[in-house]
Design a protein around this motif. Structure first.
Motif, short mmCIF file in Angstrom:
data_model
loop_
_atom_site.label_atom_id
_atom_site.label_comp_id
_atom_site.label_asym_id
_atom_site.label_seq_id
_atom_site.Cartn_x
_atom_site.Cartn_y
_atom_site.Cartn_z
N THR A 174 0.85 -1.01 -0.32
CA THR A 174 0.02 0.18 0.21
C THR A 174 0.82 1.09 0.23
O THR A 174 0.31 2.23 0.10
CB THR A 174 -1.06 -0.12 1.01
N CYS A 175 2.37 1.25 -0.01
CA CYS A 175 2.58 1.79 -0.19
C CYS A 175 3.02 3.57 -1.10
O CYS A 175 2.62 2.22 -2.18
CB CYS A 175 4.81 2.10 0.38
N SER A 176 4.00 4.04 -1.09
CA SER A 176 3.24 5.21 -2.53
C SER A 176 4.87 4.21 -3.30
O SER A 176 5.75 3.90 -2.85
CB SER A 176 4.46 6.52 -2.37
N ASP A 177 4.78 4.30 -4.52
CA ASP A 177 5.75 3.68 -5.47
C ASP A 177 7.13 4.16 -4.47
O ASP A 177 8.25 3.71 -4.86
CB ASP A 177 5.56 4.12 -6.92
N ALA A 178 7.29 5.57 -4.57
CA ALA A 178 8.59 6.13 -3.74
C ALA A 178 9.31 4.97 -2.90
O ALA A 178 10.54 4.61 -2.87
CB ALA A 178 8.55 7.88 -3.97
N ALA A 179 8.11 5.44 -2.05
CA ALA A 179 8.56 4.29 -0.41
C ALA A 179 9.34 3.00 -0.86
O ALA A 179 10.13 1.73 -0.90
CB ALA A 179 7.15 4.27 0.25
#
Length: 417
Positions: free
Chosen positions: A251-256
């Motif tokens: 569920t984290c962002s693509d950057a994370a």
């Protein structure tokens, strides 16, 4: 409503194991009906889904025999070498290997596999599409979309009731609908198993440079982290973490996600850029206590759900499909009742030991490597180093992983039944 025995076999589930069995059975002369809740046309959709499968070279011979090989080969990436290491030691991407380093090379068993690789990495969408195209050329009775709402076993036949009220009857019904198989439950077949408290994060990444057809597997305290080669300078990741950590990665962002990924990847193959969605699967062992019941047989994940540590889940399911198809086709040709207990027991005896042994082996492997206790780490490092130095033992592991050992069904020898 169909008349009794308009089919020889009813297959519940049109996934990869179910469709492969249906195709093999139809090519052998059996009249097959296949039921699945999804429209079959969806199998042909080119939708990217990020999931890939390691196909053992013996399993690929089966796909060749069924007429799928030519269409799959442009999308199949050879795995010529597999490099395995303990993740807290210098790894497969480092300049020098630690004593706990394992290297499997297809060239070592070239006399056995005829120059084939250790296996092929193929995107699931390519396998599904190839199967759908092949099934479309047969006279398999597709009941898709269609849902099984009831299964009744009588002394003479299995009767399957669908959500639309229609009833199909055949000497045998095959459950291939995965771990929640309705056919298995209706037959009263129980399962044993347990969860691992882990989930697998699956994603596809594009690499900065060519992977050289090498698969890498790092064993970390949280579970294995595999980098598996795909075509077009890409790789499939199977990243095992605790269930909580895996859900966070989904569920984290693509950057994370990219940041966490590079902590694992480092500068390996000039980095990696994620492509497409990420998937998370809870990992658990689930093993059916028997493979057959009156007028019923189960295959694939309906029979055994295993940890993906060795990438053998689908190969086990396709070997089930090959064995069951061979048993039923040969019984049909001999004029036997293909759904009788004596016929179905041939399938159960053929596959029972192999399935239980592999499931137990994978379970032990996970427990051995998914921890960081110093005595256990020392024992496994010594074991890995020993296997790496003993050629015959290493080659035996490769032959087993290639699915070329034991009493193979004809399809896995590249022969139609």
């Amino acid at each position: 409503m169909s008349s009794p025995h308009t089919h020889d076999v009813i297959v519940a589930g049109a996934g990869m194991a179910g469709a492969t069995f249906a195709l093999a059975a139809a090519k052998g002369g059996l009249r097959v009906a296949m039921i699945d809740p999804q429209p079959f046309s969806a199998q042909l959709a080119p939708t990217f889904d990020g999931r890939s499968t390691a196909i053992a070279w013996s399993t690929f011979r089966m796909l060749d025999a069924l007429g799928l090989g030519e269409g799959l080969r442009p999308h199949a990436c050879r795995m010529d070498r597999i490099l395995v290491t303990d993740g807290t030691r210098p790894g497969a991407a480092s300049k020098s290997a630690s004593p706990a380093f394992l290297r499997f090379d297809a060239d070592e068993i070239g006399d056995v596999n005829g120059g084939e690789p250790l296996g092929y990495m193929v995107e699931n969408r390519r396998i599904r599409s190839a199967l759908a195209e092949a099934v479309a050329t047969t006279d398999i009775d597709l009941r898709t979309p269609g849902s099984v709402v009831g299964v009744e076993q009588t002394p003479a036949a299995a009767r399957v009731t669908l959500a639309d009220g229609s009833v199909l009857s055949a000497p045998v019904v095959v459950g291939a609908e995965g771990r929640g198989s309705k056919v298995r439950k209706a037959a009263g077949i129980e399962t044993v198993g347990w969860g691992y408290g882990q989930s697998g994060v699956v994603a596809t990444v594009r690499l900065g440079r060519d992977h050289g057809n090498v698969a890498h597997e790092y064993f970390l305290p949280g579970g294995p982290f595999a980098i598996l080669p795909l075509t077009e300078q890409r790789a499939s990741l199977v990243w095992t973490e605790t269930t909580r950590a895996a859900e966070a990665l989904k569920t984290c962002s693509d950057a994370a996600f990219q940041s966490h990924l590079m902590r694992r990847f480092g500068e390996f193959l000039d980095g990696a850029t994620p492509e497409g969605p990420r998937f998370v699967y809870p990992l658990a062992l689930e093993l059916a206590t028997t493979l057959t019941a009156p007028r019923t047989a189960i295959i694939g994940d309906a029979a055994h759900g295993v940890h993906p540590v060795a990438g053998q889940g689908l190969n086990m399911g396709l070997k089930d499909a090959a064995a069951l198809a061979e048993v039923l086709i040969e019984a049909m040709r001999l004029g036997e009742d293909i759904g009788s207990e004596v016929v179905l027991d041939r399938y159960a005896r053929w596959r029972r030991f192999d399935n239980v042994a592999l499931a137990a082996g994978f379970d032990g492997f996970v427990r051995l490597f998914s921890n960081d206790l110093p005595p256990v780490r020392l024992a496994r490092d010594l074991g890995m180093a020993a296997v790496n130095r003993i050629g015959p033992l290493r080659r035996a592991f490769m032959r087993e992983a290639g699915g070329a050992t034991g009493d193979l069904p004809k399809l896995l020898r590249g022969e139609l039944v």
